[in-house]
Enzyme design. Sequence first.
Site, PDB file in Angstrom:
ATOM      1  NE  ARG A 250     -14.269  35.730  49.324  1.00 38.44           N
ATOM      2  CZ  ARG A 250     -12.977  35.514  49.176  1.00 38.44           C
ATOM      3  NH1 ARG A 250     -12.351  35.826  48.057  1.00 38.44           N
ATOM      4  NH2 ARG A 250     -12.262  34.986  50.140  1.00 38.44           N
TER       5      ARG A 250
ATOM      6  NE  ARG B  49      -4.039  33.584  45.181  1.00 41.81           N
ATOM      7  CZ  ARG B  49      -4.018  32.687  46.140  1.00 41.81           C
ATOM      8  NH1 ARG B  49      -3.079  32.746  47.089  1.00 41.81           N
ATOM      9  NH2 ARG B  49      -4.901  31.711  46.194  1.00 41.81           N
TER      10      ARG B  49
ATOM     11  CG  ASP C 185      -5.930  25.364  55.609  1.00 42.94           C
ATOM     12  OD1 ASP C 185      -5.981  25.762  54.431  1.00 42.94           O
ATOM     13  OD2 ASP C 185      -5.576  26.089  56.567  1.00 42.94           O
TER      14      ASP C 185
HETATM   15  C1  LIG Z   1      -8.148  28.828  46.120  1.00 47.93           C
HETATM   16  C2  LIG Z   1      -7.921  27.834  47.236  1.00 47.93           C
HETATM   17  C3  LIG Z   1      -6.650  27.672  47.746  1.00 47.93           C
HETATM   18  C4  LIG Z   1      -6.435  26.766  48.787  1.00 47.93           C
HETATM   19  N1  LIG Z   1      -5.167  26.637  49.280  1.00 47.93           N
HETATM   20  C5  LIG Z   1      -4.931  25.780  50.289  1.00 47.93           C
HETATM   21  C6  LIG Z   1      -3.615  25.663  50.840  1.00 47.93           C
HETATM   22  O1  LIG Z   1      -2.679  26.340  50.417  1.00 47.93           O
HETATM   23  N2  LIG Z   1      -3.422  24.785  51.855  1.00 47.93           N
HETATM   24  C7  LIG Z   1      -4.451  24.017  52.361  1.00 47.93           C
HETATM   25  O2  LIG Z   1      -4.208  23.222  53.287  1.00 47.93           O
HETATM   26  N3  LIG Z   1      -5.698  24.094  51.841  1.00 47.93           N
HETATM   27  C8  LIG Z   1      -5.971  24.959  50.833  1.00 47.93           C
HETATM   28  N4  LIG Z   1      -7.236  25.057  50.309  1.00 47.93           N
HETATM   29  C9  LIG Z   1      -8.295  24.173  50.828  1.00 47.93           C
HETATM   30  C10 LIG Z   1      -8.376  22.805  50.095  1.00 47.93           C
HETATM   31  O3  LIG Z   1      -8.671  23.021  48.736  1.00 47.93           O
HETATM   32  C11 LIG Z   1      -9.485  21.956  50.774  1.00 47.93           C
HETATM   33  O4  LIG Z   1      -9.124  21.682  52.100  1.00 47.93           O
HETATM   34  C12 LIG Z   1      -9.757  20.606  50.110  1.00 47.93           C
HETATM   35  O5  LIG Z   1      -9.810  20.689  48.717  1.00 47.93           O
HETATM   36  C13 LIG Z   1     -11.073  20.062  50.625  1.00 47.93           C
HETATM   37  O6  LIG Z   1     -11.322  18.769  50.112  1.00 47.93           O
HETATM   38  P1  LIG Z   1     -12.806  18.218  49.974  1.00 47.93           P
HETATM   39  O7  LIG Z   1     -12.674  16.794  49.584  1.00 47.93           O
HETATM   40  O8  LIG Z   1     -13.592  18.561  51.193  1.00 47.93           O
HETATM   41  O9  LIG Z   1     -13.483  19.088  48.814  1.00 47.93           O
HETATM   42  P2  LIG Z   1     -13.251  19.141  47.240  1.00 47.93           P
HETATM   43  O10 LIG Z   1     -11.815  19.154  46.896  1.00 47.93           O
HETATM   44  O11 LIG Z   1     -14.096  20.230  46.716  1.00 47.93           O
HETATM   45  O12 LIG Z   1     -13.838  17.740  46.731  1.00 47.93           O
HETATM   46  C14 LIG Z   1     -15.216  17.510  46.540  1.00 47.93           C
HETATM   47  C15 LIG Z   1     -15.369  16.644  45.299  1.00 47.93           C
HETATM   48  O13 LIG Z   1     -16.734  16.227  45.180  1.00 47.93           O
HETATM   49  C16 LIG Z   1     -17.111  16.272  43.831  1.00 47.93           C
HETATM   50  N5  LIG Z   1     -18.582  16.395  43.756  1.00 47.93           N
HETATM   51  C17 LIG Z   1     -19.330  17.433  44.170  1.00 47.93           C
HETATM   52  N6  LIG Z   1     -20.625  17.186  43.938  1.00 47.93           N
HETATM   53  C18 LIG Z   1     -20.697  15.967  43.353  1.00 47.93           C
HETATM   54  C19 LIG Z   1     -21.764  15.160  42.862  1.00 47.93           C
HETATM   55  N7  LIG Z   1     -23.039  15.581  42.887  1.00 47.93           N
HETATM   56  N8  LIG Z   1     -21.472  13.951  42.326  1.00 47.93           N
HETATM   57  C20 LIG Z   1     -20.195  13.514  42.256  1.00 47.93           C
HETATM   58  N9  LIG Z   1     -19.145  14.247  42.700  1.00 47.93           N
HETATM   59  C21 LIG Z   1     -19.392  15.446  43.238  1.00 47.93           C
HETATM   60  C22 LIG Z   1     -16.381  17.517  43.307  1.00 47.93           C
HETATM   61  O14 LIG Z   1     -16.275  17.505  41.909  1.00 47.93           O
HETATM   62  C23 LIG Z   1     -15.033  17.392  44.019  1.00 47.93           C
HETATM   63  O15 LIG Z   1     -14.122  16.643  43.258  1.00 47.93           O
HETATM   64  C24 LIG Z   1      -7.500  25.998  49.320  1.00 47.93           C
HETATM   65  C25 LIG Z   1      -8.787  26.186  48.807  1.00 47.93           C
HETATM   66  C26 LIG Z   1      -9.000  27.116  47.806  1.00 47.93           C
HETATM   67  C27 LIG Z   1     -10.402  27.331  47.324  1.00 47.93           C
END
Ligand SMILES: Cc1cc2nc3c(=O)[nH]c(=O)nc-3n(C[C@H](O)[C@H](O)[C@H](O)COP(=O)(O)OP(=O)(O)OC[C@H]3O[C@@H](n4cnc5c(N)ncnc54)[C@H](O)[C@@H]3O)c2cc1C
Length: 367
Positions: free
Chosen positions: A250, A281, A351
Site C-alpha cells: 500500500r 488523517r 516498528d
Molecule cells: C506511515 C508509517 C508510519 C510509521 N510509524 C511508526 C511509528 O509510529 N512507530 C514505529 O516504531 N514505527 C513506525 N513505522 C515503521 C518505521 O518506519 C520502520 O520501522 C523503519 O523505517 C524501518 O527501517 P528500515 O531501515 O528497515 O527501512 P527504511 O526506513 O525504508 O530504510 C531503507 C533505506 O534503504 C534505501 N534503499 C532502498 N533501496 C536502495 C538501493 N537500491 N540503493 C541504495 N539505497 C536503497 C531507502 O532509500 C531507505 O532509505 C511507520 C512506518 C510507516 C510506513
Amino acid sequence: MKKKVLVVGAGLFGATYAHEMANKGYEIDVIEKRDTIGGNIYTYELKGIQVHKYGPHIFHTDEKYIWDYIQQFADFNHYINSPIANYYGEIYNLPFNMNTFSQMWNIKTPLEAQNIIDQQRKTEKQGKPENLEEQAISLIGTDIYEKLIKGYTEKQWMKKATELPPFIIRRVPVRMTYDNNYYNDRYQGIPIGGYTQIIERMLDHQMINVHLNTDFMENRQQYLEEYDTIIYTGKIDEFFDYRLGDLEYRSLRFETDVLDCENYQGNAVVNYTDPETPYTRIIEHKHFDFGKQAQTVITREYPDTYSREKEAYYPINNTKNNRLYSEYVKLSKEIKNVTFAGRLAQYRYYDMEHVIALGLKMTSKFE
Ligand SMILES: Cc1cc2nc3c(=O)[nH]c(=O)nc-3n(C[C@H](O)[C@H](O)[C@H](O)COP(=O)(O)OP(=O)(O)OC[C@H]3O[C@@H](n4cnc5c(N)ncnc54)[C@H](O)[C@@H]3O)c2cc1C
C-alpha cells in the site's frame, strides 16, 4: 584484517547495523539512493517544527534495553500517542476505550459499554466471519464499526470492507478504562529535535563512510564482486529485477502545508473516519513536540496505489504475496555474500524498536 562491509540503505536498520559493526572495528561503506539519511524516519525542520516526511513516527517499546539504546542518540520528550477520530465532525478518542464509549453512547460505566457491545455483536450474522466487515462487527459491534472502522479502512485499502479478508482485523484493541494512550508499552516518546539526528549520530563514526544519491541497483554487479559482506535493506523483489513478479504494497501520498495559525487541530493525529473526506488523517507536527511556534505545519495523508516508482509503505502480507516472498528468499540463499534485512528486504511491517532489536542481534555474533 577485518573485511570491508557494504550497507545498502541508510534507514534505521542500516544505521544501527553500521554503527554496531563500526564499534567492533569494521570499516563500513553505507550507500543510500535518496539524498537524505534516515529512510522513512527522516524528519526535517520547517518553521522551527520537525516534520515527519514519510508519516508520523512515535517511538515506543516495552524493552528497556531498546529504550536505553536509542537514548544514546537523542533525548526524548514525554509525548504519548492519543489520536482523535473525526466522523462527520463528531469527535471520538482512540484507541477504543471508555472515553470513546461514553462519547458514542453517553454512558459512564464499563458494564454499560460492554452490554451495548455484546448486544450489537450478537444481533449480527453468526458463524465464522467471511470478510473484514463481519469480522469487525463480531469483535466490536455495529456502532464502532460503522463510525470508526468502516470508512477509514475502506479508504486505506481502497476497497469495500466486504471485499477485504477478515485477517486484516485479527483483533480490535478495546480498553475498558478511561485511557487514551494508544500503546501499551512502558516507554514512549519523540526525539527532541527530530529523528534525523539519531541517524546522523549513528553514522558519525570514523569507520563509516556514507554515500548519498547512490543506488545499489545501478552498479549491483560491481558491488557484489567488490564486497565480501553486503547488508541489503532495499526491496527484495527489486534486487532480483522483479523476475518472479512484484510484491504488493500500500502506498501513501502526503500534502504538507504551513498555516498561519498557532494551533490548527489541537492534537498531533486526527483520523478522518467518514467515507467522504479523501484523506485518512491530518498530522499537526508541532504537537509531537509541544511546539509553541506562531505558525503550524500540517500534513494530509492520502492512500495511494503502489507502483515500482512510488514509495512502498505497507506490505500486503496476503497468501499470494507471502508465497512470492518465500520464492525470493529461496533465490536470496544462493547469493552468499548478501544478507537481506529490514522492512523492505524482509517484506514485513517492522516498528522502529524491531529493526533496532534486529540490528543488535545480527551484529552481536561478530567479534
Ligand atoms: C506511515 C508509517 C508510519 C510509521 N510509524 C511508526 C511509528 O509510529 N512507530 C514505529 O516504531 N514505527 C513506525 N513505522 C515503521 C518505521 O518506519 C520502520 O520501522 C523503519 O523505517 C524501518 O527501517 P528500515 O531501515 O528497515 O527501512 P527504511 O526506513 O525504508 O530504510 C531503507 C533505506 O534503504 C534505501 N534503499 C532502498 N533501496 C536502495 C538501493 N537500491 N540503493 C541504495 N539505497 C536503497 C531507502 O532509500 C531507505 O532509505 C511507520 C512506518 C510507516 C510506513
